[in-house]
Design an enzyme around this catalytic site. Structure first.
Site, PDB file in Angstrom:
ATOM      1  N   GLN A 144       3.719   7.204   7.281  1.00 54.35           N
ATOM      2  CA  GLN A 144       4.640   8.249   7.737  1.00 54.35           C
ATOM      3  C   GLN A 144       6.092   7.802   7.775  1.00 54.35           C
ATOM      4  O   GLN A 144       6.998   8.614   7.699  1.00 54.35           O
ATOM      5  CB  GLN A 144       4.251   8.713   9.169  1.00 54.35           C
TER       6      GLN A 144
ATOM      7  N   MET B 258      -9.467  -0.692   4.098  1.00 48.88           N
ATOM      8  CA  MET B 258     -10.772  -0.714   3.405  1.00 48.88           C
ATOM      9  C   MET B 258     -10.577  -0.833   1.897  1.00 48.88           C
ATOM     10  O   MET B 258     -11.302  -1.562   1.221  1.00 48.88           O
ATOM     11  CB  MET B 258     -11.525   0.563   3.722  1.00 48.88           C
ATOM     12  N   SER B 259      -9.572  -0.135   1.380  1.00 49.73           N
ATOM     13  CA  SER B 259      -9.280  -0.206  -0.058  1.00 49.73           C
ATOM     14  C   SER B 259      -8.893  -1.618  -0.479  1.00 49.73           C
ATOM     15  O   SER B 259      -9.043  -1.997  -1.637  1.00 49.73           O
ATOM     16  CB  SER B 259      -8.120   0.734  -0.409  1.00 49.73           C
TER      17      SER B 259
ATOM     18  N   ASP C 163      -5.476  13.570   8.427  1.00 49.09           N
ATOM     19  CA  ASP C 163      -5.132  12.383   9.199  1.00 49.09           C
ATOM     20  C   ASP C 163      -3.624  12.229   9.351  1.00 49.09           C
ATOM     21  O   ASP C 163      -3.141  11.743  10.374  1.00 49.09           O
ATOM     22  CB  ASP C 163      -5.698  11.132   8.516  1.00 49.09           C
TER      23      ASP C 163
ATOM     24  N   ARG D 143       1.163  11.358  12.641  1.00 49.13           N
ATOM     25  CA  ARG D 143       2.517  11.744  12.994  1.00 49.13           C
ATOM     26  C   ARG D 143       2.593  12.127  14.476  1.00 49.13           C
ATOM     27  O   ARG D 143       3.530  11.741  15.191  1.00 49.13           O
ATOM     28  CB  ARG D 143       2.954  12.924  12.119  1.00 49.13           C
TER      29      ARG D 143
ATOM     30  N   ASN E 268      -3.200   3.514  12.631  1.00 49.54           N
ATOM     31  CA  ASN E 268      -4.010   2.981  11.535  1.00 49.54           C
ATOM     32  C   ASN E 268      -3.532   1.612  11.057  1.00 49.54           C
ATOM     33  O   ASN E 268      -4.192   0.618  11.245  1.00 49.54           O
ATOM     34  CB  ASN E 268      -3.997   3.948  10.332  1.00 49.54           C
ATOM     35  N   GLU E 269      -2.364   1.584  10.416  1.00 47.57           N
ATOM     36  CA  GLU E 269      -1.950   0.325   9.815  1.00 47.57           C
ATOM     37  C   GLU E 269      -0.465   0.289   9.484  1.00 47.57           C
ATOM     38  O   GLU E 269       0.187   1.319   9.308  1.00 47.57           O
ATOM     39  CB  GLU E 269      -2.744   0.048   8.545  1.00 47.57           C
TER      40      GLU E 269
ATOM     41  N   ASP F 198       0.586  -7.928  -3.957  1.00 48.71           N
ATOM     42  CA  ASP F 198       1.384  -6.708  -3.995  1.00 48.71           C
ATOM     43  C   ASP F 198       1.858  -6.338  -2.593  1.00 48.71           C
ATOM     44  O   ASP F 198       2.952  -5.801  -2.422  1.00 48.71           O
ATOM     45  CB  ASP F 198       0.551  -5.548  -4.556  1.00 48.71           C
TER      46      ASP F 198
END
Lengths: 266, 266, 266, 266
Positions: free
Chosen positions: A227, A174-175, A62, A67, A129-130, A159
């Protein structure tokens, strides 16, 4: 048809796959390789931002795709030669027939919204993604104020905060407890990492909204798609809107849920 | 202007508030009371479905609003005289100035999407908050197959499945781990209740999709907005799409997040 | 050595396994079958509570084991011939060598704490997995007051409350968000089902404590190990303490975590 | 009776409270101040580790208490003059009568288990709340292998892993999804931070067990009670057992749940 080839160069396995892709495509289409890959295999290459082709073939995980999408607005076809392959479309063993289908234009384009990120009104790169805003002092939470369209939505010690696209909702977000967003949902999800507030919940906001986050100390880090990194302080304003440019993936079907279930780390 | 008045009649407090509302409005506008309330206070009333007015004033909690919206397509103004008042707009002590503003047309309409629910292609009533499909055998989970636009999205054993609107995302669905959906997000959230599957996560799907659920036994219950119940068996197909008719709320501001934070049960 | 044999009789597969177990053990040890199984296979049998043996062999799933443990204080060896087999030790294909080891006394006993449940000071049956107190009105939450050693620990509206042993922490309680309790932890976990309170969290209490729950309405159901049901009203007091009698499982190793990972429904 | 006085010195408010405490106690008991505080207020002081008294009075937040408990084995009485005061017992406005009760020996000692932490068999300081093992590369997860008594319990990619005492279960561990552990439960809880594995759950293990964690890269950080940091690499072994020395808190009652509910950040 013109193809660009981008590959991880730190893994022999990926470089070998890249060579096979180039061999297969070279007499059927025009092929341009990225500079770093070119150096590795003794071919002339171009920097990512200068490559103008119809399809970018990425070899890696991914990270390689993210990138590539941060640097060019070209449909991406991902061959998985890395550990995490959520965004990739195919495994090396199935790639030759897949490339054959692409040459015959037998494919579809899966468009996904991206996040545009601004630091104090200056545009940084887009995220597929994020974006993550995180304390840079491990295990030392910071206070984050989250505004949606200039209205205070949440004030929370944590955090970090993740702002994710539907594509990113099954990755880092998701984590942090994000729901799965169907890729067609026109929305972003904001999920706190380790929130010190029992009532904290992820928030799903329309893609048309402007998300703004402020922090209370001078030691945060903004990480875009894993990245790109930038230090952020308490006088900075980081804002997120939908990007004018979508991410485009070359696919053979639209079965989002099959993809999700197979890709998820149970 | 014409007002309809709906009230809980099992609580003296609510009936007293209803009388005050009627007293205040009667010489300034036309007032129609619901049949049950009429019987309680010695006034002629009409069944909910027959009331044609500009605004329905409800006195009670969320249940009163949900029942009103299941039966008529009229903007609702909720006065809280019940325990749970997520959907209500105002407390009795502030209602007179509020009604005054409404008479002067100094208000806005907050439109929310509703769920259309079909059982074997037969339309049941719409939901403002959520539809729940639940085992009717307490503590005996059932298997639920969830399809999105005819593609299998999840196959899960659980006590039940909630399909919620953004409005419902902070109600029962929240108890089942739903994220908060900004009321402007054009999507539904599907959240399992007590899923016996560690990887289960809520799923957010576009409002344009068709959600379909199948069960494996003959003893489930479908509950719509906590107001309507129907037994469901393994040969039944329950499906959910967006309703053509939105719910409309009379409000004085659009501050969704303020409303959420104040209403949430921490 | 004396063996008792308990089996599901509604599944031909289980009855066939039971016959093989009886055939294998009959000339090596004394064998007593449960009444229901006896009737099915034309043998004289005894009711569960009357069987006095060294080891109970159960054929079926977790339900068969839970029912056996509710009725007798004898070590259980579970052969899996059912859907959910968290508590079972072995699959039918491996059972003959396993029974051989047991005959040679080559096994260990895995002791687990059980819950003693009292309704208004009257003892009901013990639970190996969990007790659930649940609204009997689907989708209509109730208020639960939870006291630990007579101190109010939580006051919460929810669909239900689970009180689970470490053994039960990976079963129904897991669906309600319970952590995994190592089987050696001398504690119970209290987990709410669909709590309408954002700050709700599971609570882990010492096994020596007395848990007491009160409800606010007359329509709840108490379900013990999914096997026994009792209606509960607002004037009832349900209390939970550790049972004097542990559950005992016949095992070949003590690797709790291997068991958990293999048994969990991902 | 002998009292030690420890205070934050970076906050004038705390130093002022410390002065009042010293004034009040000086003619009724023997008083020793910590070196840093002594320098601030012009009194001779001792380093923490050299102070031998009956009770340590701390003025500040949880950090001040945690630092004190890392350095001496003396009962602590916490006066809250900081932001987060989970572990503190009293607010400054109520401190004089409280100190009066202590002088009359009208108090109880609340003992809590602590974690002993070893890096490659070398003992580091004990933890009252928690130890955190975290990637030191923000937003770059690492793989953690968790062993309980030398058996593999979990293999997980995450931002970090928290090992917490019951006391710590309502602090940082809570942010990572830990249940509440009643302070009398003789166990630790292991909770992953942002686990990239849908099936990840906190695990509660007996205090008698030995927890061991290994990582796959050379860039992790071990943080003990938010006070002490150490770099950890892939050849390091970090292990956790119960400490021989408990933390001791001076309290006026044993109502754990009241304390929790009032202290929790909703």
């Amino acid at each position: 048809m013109r193809f660009g080839i981008v590959s991880r160069v730190d893994k022999k396995e990926a470089v070998d796959v890249a060579k096979k892709v180039i061999d297969f495509l070279s007499d059927k289409a025009e092929v341009v390789v990225e500079k770093k890959l070119g150096e590795k295999i003794g071919k002339k290459g171009l920097p990512l931002k200068k490559i103008k082709v119809d399809i970018m073939v990425t070899i890696g995980g991914d990270g390689t795709i993210l990138r590539t999408l941060q640097n060019c607005d070209i449909p991406v076809f991902g061959i998985n030669a890395g550990a995490v392959g959520f965004l990739t479309e195919i495994k090396p063993k199935n790639m030759i027939p897949a490339l054959g289908r692409i040459l015959k234009k037998d494919y579809i384009i899966d468009k996904r919204i991206k996040l545009e990120v601004k630091l104090n009104k200056k545009e940084l790169c887009d995220c597929t993604n994020e974006a993550v805003l995180h304390t840079s002092h491990i295990a030392k939470m910071r206070r984050f104020e989250i505004y949606i369209d200039d209205k205070m939505a949440e004030d929370i010690r944590a955090d970090g905060i993740i702002v994710a696209t539907p594509t990113g909702s099954t990755c880092y977000a998701m984590s942090a407890g994000s729901p799965i967003l169907d890729s067609r949902v026109n929305a972003f999800v904001i999920a706190p990492i380790a929130p010190f507030k029992l009532s904290a919940r992820p928030i799903v906001v329309p893609a048309s909204s402007r998300i703004r986050i402020r922090i209370d100390k001078d030691d945060c880090l903004l990480v875009l798609d894993g990245q790109y990194e930038k230090k952020i302080g308490k006088n900075d304003t980081v804002s997120f809107t939908v990007s004018k440019i979508p991410a485009r993936f070359v696919r053979f079907d639209h079965d989002f849920y099959k993809r999700i279930r197979e890709g998820l780390i149970l």
